[in-house]
Write a protein that holds these residues in place. Sequence first.
Motif, PDB file in Angstrom:
ATOM      1  N   ARG A 119     -13.680 -25.684  33.146  1.00 62.92           N
ATOM      2  CA  ARG A 119     -12.876 -25.088  32.065  1.00 62.92           C
ATOM      3  C   ARG A 119     -13.677 -24.992  30.774  1.00 62.92           C
ATOM      4  O   ARG A 119     -13.494 -24.055  29.994  1.00 62.92           O
ATOM      5  CB  ARG A 119     -11.604 -25.906  31.834  1.00 62.92           C
ATOM      6  CG  ARG A 119     -10.615 -25.819  32.970  1.00 62.92           C
ATOM      7  CD  ARG A 119      -9.347 -26.598  32.656  1.00 62.92           C
ATOM      8  NE  ARG A 119      -8.406 -26.549  33.775  1.00 62.92           N
ATOM      9  CZ  ARG A 119      -7.222 -27.136  33.781  1.00 62.92           C
ATOM     10  NH1 ARG A 119      -6.828 -27.821  32.715  1.00 62.92           N
ATOM     11  NH2 ARG A 119      -6.424 -27.047  34.831  1.00 62.92           N
ATOM     12  N   LEU A 131      -9.331 -16.445  30.422  1.00 61.53           N
ATOM     13  CA  LEU A 131      -8.592 -15.884  31.548  1.00 61.53           C
ATOM     14  C   LEU A 131      -9.450 -14.898  32.325  1.00 61.53           C
ATOM     15  O   LEU A 131      -9.346 -14.799  33.560  1.00 61.53           O
ATOM     16  CB  LEU A 131      -7.328 -15.194  31.027  1.00 61.53           C
ATOM     17  CG  LEU A 131      -6.206 -14.898  32.030  1.00 61.53           C
ATOM     18  CD1 LEU A 131      -5.671 -16.179  32.636  1.00 61.53           C
ATOM     19  CD2 LEU A 131      -5.079 -14.132  31.353  1.00 61.53           C
ATOM     20  N   THR A 189     -11.804 -16.359  35.256  1.00 61.73           N
ATOM     21  CA  THR A 189     -11.140 -17.121  36.320  1.00 61.73           C
ATOM     22  C   THR A 189     -11.998 -17.211  37.579  1.00 61.73           C
ATOM     23  O   THR A 189     -12.114 -18.288  38.195  1.00 61.73           O
ATOM     24  CB  THR A 189      -9.778 -16.472  36.653  1.00 61.73           C
ATOM     25  OG1 THR A 189      -8.948 -16.495  35.502  1.00 61.73           O
ATOM     26  CG2 THR A 189      -9.092 -17.230  37.774  1.00 61.73           C
ATOM     27  N   ARG A 190     -12.598 -16.094  37.989  1.00 58.13           N
ATOM     28  CA  ARG A 190     -13.387 -16.101  39.225  1.00 58.13           C
ATOM     29  C   ARG A 190     -14.561 -17.064  39.158  1.00 58.13           C
ATOM     30  O   ARG A 190     -14.704 -17.924  40.052  1.00 58.13           O
ATOM     31  CB  ARG A 190     -13.863 -14.686  39.544  1.00 58.13           C
ATOM     32  CG  ARG A 190     -14.691 -14.605  40.834  1.00 58.13           C
ATOM     33  CD  ARG A 190     -15.036 -13.181  41.192  1.00 58.13           C
ATOM     34  NE  ARG A 190     -13.845 -12.416  41.508  1.00 58.13           N
ATOM     35  CZ  ARG A 190     -13.860 -11.136  41.850  1.00 58.13           C
ATOM     36  NH1 ARG A 190     -15.010 -10.476  41.901  1.00 58.13           N
ATOM     37  NH2 ARG A 190     -12.734 -10.513  42.138  1.00 58.13           N
ATOM     38  N   ARG A 225     -14.952 -19.599  37.257  1.00 59.74           N
ATOM     39  CA  ARG A 225     -14.427 -20.955  37.112  1.00 59.74           C
ATOM     40  C   ARG A 225     -14.001 -21.517  38.468  1.00 59.74           C
ATOM     41  O   ARG A 225     -14.298 -22.674  38.801  1.00 59.74           O
ATOM     42  CB  ARG A 225     -13.245 -20.954  36.132  1.00 59.74           C
ATOM     43  CG  ARG A 225     -12.692 -22.340  35.856  1.00 59.74           C
ATOM     44  CD  ARG A 225     -11.621 -22.346  34.763  1.00 59.74           C
ATOM     45  NE  ARG A 225     -10.469 -21.528  35.101  1.00 59.74           N
ATOM     46  CZ  ARG A 225     -10.189 -20.374  34.522  1.00 59.74           C
ATOM     47  NH1 ARG A 225     -10.986 -19.896  33.589  1.00 59.74           N
ATOM     48  NH2 ARG A 225      -9.129 -19.677  34.882  1.00 59.74           N
ATOM     49  N   GLU A 249      -5.256 -25.520  38.692  1.00 59.56           N
ATOM     50  CA  GLU A 249      -5.685 -24.194  38.277  1.00 59.56           C
ATOM     51  C   GLU A 249      -4.488 -23.295  38.009  1.00 59.56           C
ATOM     52  O   GLU A 249      -4.495 -22.497  37.049  1.00 59.56           O
ATOM     53  CB  GLU A 249      -6.580 -23.565  39.351  1.00 59.56           C
ATOM     54  CG  GLU A 249      -7.153 -22.197  38.996  1.00 59.56           C
ATOM     55  CD  GLU A 249      -8.073 -22.222  37.787  1.00 59.56           C
ATOM     56  OE1 GLU A 249      -8.264 -21.159  37.170  1.00 59.56           O
ATOM     57  OE2 GLU A 249      -8.595 -23.312  37.444  1.00 59.56           O
ATOM     58  N   LEU A 288      -3.883 -21.453  34.539  1.00 58.97           N
ATOM     59  CA  LEU A 288      -3.754 -19.996  34.453  1.00 58.97           C
ATOM     60  C   LEU A 288      -2.452 -19.601  33.769  1.00 58.97           C
ATOM     61  O   LEU A 288      -2.429 -18.674  32.953  1.00 58.97           O
ATOM     62  CB  LEU A 288      -3.815 -19.376  35.852  1.00 58.97           C
ATOM     63  CG  LEU A 288      -5.192 -19.313  36.518  1.00 58.97           C
ATOM     64  CD1 LEU A 288      -5.065 -18.792  37.948  1.00 58.97           C
ATOM     65  CD2 LEU A 288      -6.136 -18.415  35.726  1.00 58.97           C
ATOM     66  N   GLN A 298      -2.839 -20.308  30.058  1.00 60.68           N
ATOM     67  CA  GLN A 298      -3.727 -19.331  29.436  1.00 60.68           C
ATOM     68  C   GLN A 298      -3.039 -17.971  29.306  1.00 60.68           C
ATOM     69  O   GLN A 298      -3.173 -17.285  28.296  1.00 60.68           O
ATOM     70  CB  GLN A 298      -5.008 -19.173  30.268  1.00 60.68           C
ATOM     71  CG  GLN A 298      -5.954 -20.368  30.196  1.00 60.68           C
ATOM     72  CD  GLN A 298      -6.566 -20.511  28.821  1.00 60.68           C
ATOM     73  OE1 GLN A 298      -6.045 -21.229  27.970  1.00 60.68           O
ATOM     74  NE2 GLN A 298      -7.665 -19.832  28.582  1.00 60.68           N
TER      75      GLN A 298
END
Length: 344
Positions: free
Chosen positions: A63, A69, A72-73, A75, A132, A136, A139
């Motif tokens: 993170r 946002l 995301t991939r 992360r 996660e 998400l 976020q």
Amino acid sequence: MTRLNDKWFRLVGIPVMALLANWIFYDEINRQHNQLFWIDWIFSLLEVSLLWTISRYGILRSRRRYPDLSQTRPRILFQIVWFVITTGLVRLLTTFLYDTSLFWGYHYTPIRYVYNVAVGLFGIIPIAAIYEGMYLYRQWTVTYYEAQELKKINLQTQLESLKEQVKPHFLFNSLNTLQGLVMEDAKEQAVAFIINLSQVYRYLLQSNEQVLIPLSKELTFIQAYVELLKTRYEQGLVLELAIAADVLDYGLPPLTLQMLVENAVKHNRISTGSPLTIRIESDAAHNLLVVNNLQPKQTVVPSNQMGLANISAKYRLLNQPDPIIHRTEHIFQVSIPLLPNVQP
């Protein structure tokens, strides 16, 4: 480093996960070797605590490296690699210690090593998915409300700009009318016009600072405003009202009717032989309809759509739909929603 507010999730999740993992994956073999269930659960609790803590650290690192946002991939990829490596090492090490020490009373086969690693991953990945998912959602919520706030600020800025344009625009048109009266040497009409202008302009300045105003007050104002216009146009301008009594306390953005009437006057021919008729009526759905007959001027009048843009901006700030414009060969109609529960 980003702080994880997951105290209760860990306090509940670690014991439950240890209990389920021990019961689902190891209960049968422990029974075969006469192991006590509570001892198995305590060691399972220690292992789950260790894996959870290491995985949690990896989540925090991911993170911090990929916080947005839009990231995301990468992360999630970072977390997967972290889980596979750390869980694999921890499970292989603990299995090796159990194997060499005969802690549970038996040796571990190579398949058992692989099995223990798989069990560790099987337990950690759903927990990581919950972390996660919560991240998400948080976020997305922050991004959504930031976007809404920026949109509101942008609309407010546009509206303030438009409102500042309306005041001098209205005054400029009124002074033009007054100039015409003076040139025609219509002194009495000019005096009456000035008196009405002062009253109307006072209302303009006061009401334009309000968010909503009762329809009854706006109608009183628009009748005075049309009388002001009639000083110049006389019988060439006709105002008709057909308003249901039950919507008079409903609200609308102030000066909405003034801008629509001004728009109709600006773009249409007005004469006693061919009057411009503006009709204001309410419908069953609590909308206000402002309709005028179309008789466009031969010379096209430049328009920046300031009036309609002002009305639309006010309704958007109220999270209401834009006015609906309907035009045919003979009429121009604007439908605007009335909002309930506005105190007079």
